[in-house]
Write an enzyme that holds these catalytic residues in place. Sequence first.
Site, PDB file in Angstrom:
ATOM      1  CG  PHE A 252      -0.299   0.550   2.531  1.00 47.18           C
ATOM      2  CD1 PHE A 252      -0.665   1.741   2.978  1.00 47.18           C
ATOM      3  CD2 PHE A 252       0.369  -0.535   3.415  1.00 47.18           C
ATOM      4  CE1 PHE A 252       0.218   2.141   4.180  1.00 47.18           C
ATOM      5  CE2 PHE A 252       0.850  -0.092   4.520  1.00 47.18           C
ATOM      6  CZ  PHE A 252       0.656   1.305   4.984  1.00 47.18           C
ATOM      7  CE  LYS A 253       3.771   1.109   4.756  1.00 40.28           C
ATOM      8  NZ  LYS A 253       4.780   1.070   5.483  1.00 40.28           N
ATOM      9  CG  ASP A 254       3.886   0.765  -4.536  1.00 40.31           C
ATOM     10  OD1 ASP A 254       4.971   1.031  -4.117  1.00 40.31           O
ATOM     11  OD2 ASP A 254       3.595  -0.420  -4.688  1.00 40.31           O
TER      12      ASP A 254
ATOM     13  CB  THR B 105       8.177   2.387   4.417  1.00 36.35           C
ATOM     14  OG1 THR B 105       7.103   2.809   4.695  1.00 36.35           O
ATOM     15  CG2 THR B 105       8.796   3.806   4.069  1.00 36.35           C
TER      16      THR B 105
ATOM     17  CG  LEU C  82       6.490   6.314  -0.266  1.00 38.45           C
ATOM     18  CD1 LEU C  82       7.118   4.914   0.327  1.00 38.45           C
ATOM     19  CD2 LEU C  82       7.341   7.406  -0.172  1.00 38.45           C
TER      20      LEU C  82
END
Length: 489
Positions: free
Chosen positions: A101-103, A136, A106
């Site tokens: 989900f960090k995409d 992350t 980021l």
Amino acid sequence: MNFISTRGEEGAISSSEAIIKGIANDGGLYVPNEFPEVYDRLKKKMGLSYIELAYEVIKEFFGDIGEENLKGAIDRAYNGKFSVREENDFLELYHGPTSAFKDAALLFLPQIMKKAKKLNNIKEEIVILTATSGDTGKAALQGFSNVDGFKVVVYYPENGVSAIQEKQMVTQEGNNVKVIGIRGNFDNAQSGVKKIFGDVEFREELKNRGFLLSSANSINIGRLVPQIVYYFYGYFDLVNKQKIKEGDEINIVVPTGNFGNILAAYYGKKMGLPIGKLICSSNENNVLTDFLNTGLYDRRRELILTESPSMDILVSSNLERLIFEANNRDAKKTKKLMDELNEKGVYSISSESKAFLSDFYGNYANTDEVYEAIKNVYNNKKYLMDTHTAVGYVVFNKYRKETGDNRQALIASTASPYKFPRSICNALELDVSNKDDFEILKLLNEYTNIEIPKNLVGLNNKKILHNNVCDKEKMKDILLEFLKESKNE
């Protein structure tokens, strides 16, 4: 929109400045000076694409970037690279280049930082300093790789991430990236990064060498704001699929470590999104469960390495932003509590602040419960969850059983199950003895027939480019070494 520090020792600054700085001079985190009410406006536009919706939400916070700049940054971040899907009440947030989900944030952060750097006429190179519990790090490395004017240094706990997560990081290409394993846990890495940020003399020394420090962790408001978008998107998707009527409240379930993802949902609620309960789901490192139930935050316990490593955290940085709201935005009170946490490892909030937290429910899941959930959901629905998502699923069911609250819910599905193949196969009772994680990846694919994400195919054949490991006390030294080399000093 201006941004203020949770600790109140500096004045309001613009969004572009807050994005570049990452963390305030007083050690606090930047928060918006108000929350714009956008739901009533956006509910009339439920057919928007993810990219269009992202613009509508993000522009409320980052107005000084400029309309064209912001639209361009969002388009470059998401077009053809990221999507959100809702299936079986799971909000799948991992359809991006690193399968986590960090995409969502980021991919966007490098684009917006480039614009902010230009807007503020910053000539120095910006060094993105990041501690990671697994996801992350890779997402930051991927996002900032070979971006002019930026360097990325990622610290991760050497034995605290999955083999797939580690391989994703240590094979990262790019002439401006550095990956460092530390002998310690995520909390050591995170506190080490915060210590570097707090070292005024060191930061001054770096500035003289032509470097500014910033962060890609969710302590950076530039990373937190884009995460609000997918909760609006998920809600509108439920309306469009006629699972709920417009205006119906839903519950949001989030597997939680550093508190950023669930805080983004809370921010969405503050912006008018009809959210009932925010269900904060922990693994055996249940410091947040205890806090939400008692008002006492106590990190004085041993960190447990679990099957959901991205949540193996005892100091949840983003909780400071919620405490700020719970304290009625009293920065002095917030600073006092954060100082107590730093010095004593514990703090307790007032009864008024505890009442404020009634929007949240906290509970946790152990490994046996996680395994059982993965197996049952797969066997009954042919739906495969990763270990972090399974934590959310278990806690959600505990909540329903305890309260009888049967409102529609969205469970944040935060990573592809293929990032944790050994754990998933163990849950499904597949024999993985004498197999490495990449052989297990194939086994899981053969058993489930679920496609392996493209970014993980062939990962085992990639060359290891980063093999630095250091003691947690040496984090600053190894950073300085890297920056000196990059300047050929």
